[in-house]
Design an enzyme around this catalytic site. Sequence first.
Site, PDB file in Angstrom:
ATOM      1  N   HIS A   1      41.978  48.039  30.306  1.00 52.37           N
ATOM      2  CA  HIS A   1      42.954  49.114  30.507  1.00 52.37           C
ATOM      3  C   HIS A   1      43.308  49.807  29.193  1.00 52.37           C
ATOM      4  O   HIS A   1      43.778  50.948  29.197  1.00 52.37           O
ATOM      5  CB  HIS A   1      44.222  48.565  31.165  1.00 52.37           C
TER       6      HIS A   1
ATOM      7  N   ARG B   1      41.244  54.916  35.375  1.00 53.82           N
ATOM      8  CA  ARG B   1      41.480  53.489  35.572  1.00 53.82           C
ATOM      9  C   ARG B   1      40.183  52.819  36.045  1.00 53.82           C
ATOM     10  O   ARG B   1      39.312  53.471  36.603  1.00 53.82           O
ATOM     11  CB  ARG B   1      42.578  53.254  36.612  1.00 53.82           C
TER      12      ARG B   1
ATOM     13  N   ARG C   1      41.927  53.219  28.598  1.00 50.83           N
ATOM     14  CA  ARG C   1      42.695  54.358  29.129  1.00 50.83           C
ATOM     15  C   ARG C   1      43.709  54.816  28.085  1.00 50.83           C
ATOM     16  O   ARG C   1      43.895  56.025  27.883  1.00 50.83           O
ATOM     17  CB  ARG C   1      43.382  53.938  30.433  1.00 50.83           C
TER      18      ARG C   1
ATOM     19  N   TYR D   1      51.397  55.619  26.884  1.00 52.92           N
ATOM     20  CA  TYR D   1      49.957  55.460  26.754  1.00 52.92           C
ATOM     21  C   TYR D   1      49.425  56.137  25.496  1.00 52.92           C
ATOM     22  O   TYR D   1      48.238  56.156  25.254  1.00 52.92           O
ATOM     23  CB  TYR D   1      49.247  56.074  27.967  1.00 52.92           C
TER      24      TYR D   1
ATOM     25  N   HIS E   1      49.658  61.258  35.139  1.00 56.42           N
ATOM     26  CA  HIS E   1      51.046  60.855  34.926  1.00 56.42           C
ATOM     27  C   HIS E   1      52.005  61.960  35.340  1.00 56.42           C
ATOM     28  O   HIS E   1      51.857  63.108  34.928  1.00 56.42           O
ATOM     29  CB  HIS E   1      51.283  60.509  33.451  1.00 56.42           C
TER      30      HIS E   1
ATOM     31  N   LYS F   1      46.344  55.707  42.447  1.00 59.16           N
ATOM     32  CA  LYS F   1      47.414  54.711  42.399  1.00 59.16           C
ATOM     33  C   LYS F   1      48.770  55.289  42.795  1.00 59.16           C
ATOM     34  O   LYS F   1      49.554  54.634  43.475  1.00 59.16           O
ATOM     35  CB  LYS F   1      47.494  54.113  40.992  1.00 59.16           C
TER      36      LYS F   1
END
Length: 335
Positions: free
Chosen positions: A284, A207, A287, A319, A310, A230
């Site tokens: 983003h 990120r 990513r 993603y 994740h 995060k």
Amino acid sequence: HRYDTVKGVFMSSVRKRGKTWTAQVRITGWRSFTKTFKKKTDAIVWSQSLKDKLRSLPIPDHNIDNLKLKDFLLRYSKEETCHLKGSEIEKYKLNLISNSWIGQIPVTNLTKHHLHQFRDDRLKVVKSGTVRSDLMLIKRVIKTSISQWGYGIPNNPMDAIELPTSHKSRTRRVSDDEYELLIKYASLQKNNYICRIIKFAIETGMRRSEILKLKWENIDNGIASLLDTKNGEDRNIPLTKDAQRILENMDKVSDYVFPITANCLKSAWNRIKQKSNIKDLRFHDLRHEAVSRFFEMGLSIPEVALISGHKDVRQLFRYTHLKAEKLVKKYQTIF
């Protein structure tokens, strides 16, 4: 009717006004509740039902008279949001809602009709996913005011609201031509970290915040250690050869690998998109691109999850958008 009990004073009345019957209910600690009916029997049944419900609940610690929704939103921002990662975004949302017309509605008057109107107004300005997020935030605030702060709200009006559907996950990939344009115009920026950051993002799937927080002391033997990410956990990312090459060609002028601010990077990114005429591309999305490339390289789900951080496979797949032509080439190497 009037009842003196250990749990407080309950009062109810049913009065005829014109062709309708108005029922009013009041019990210690709660606001006054009023509703109009066509039949007297319906008014009496409603009064009794509400009385039973209120008497089964704990007496509120605080009265909500003279309080507006704005008061709850700002208190939540101060006491709850401050403990969250990414609190700046939620604080911004809470302030935005507080300063809108619905923030001025007294809590005693707040109904599903106000929330329906707020929902419809917001849908004219932002996407459905954003509106859904705003409404869920309001729901958490009201729930907290009831369960934690002890305010006398018998029902969360958000429970009766139909939420907009979540917006579809982005499927944006960066084409080879777009990547060349990004690197071309990033190389022309005065800040020589911009181009390196874009390349590093594609190689690592990190990120933006993780890239800018990365320190030289967190890099060892081809592994970048990300602390306090995060999701609240540390993460170790094995660096590709290209990622390691980017770092090897950089001077250590600061504790941070990329010593620039988020605003600086954001401004440079916008300039690059404008000059390259690339549409609908967010930082983003790099990513997304990186995660998709990892799968196209043949990495397994656990391996990609280790890199991306994740925990939920379903989130990881959001993603991931593989290119068919890449899979065709992979088939050719297998068969």
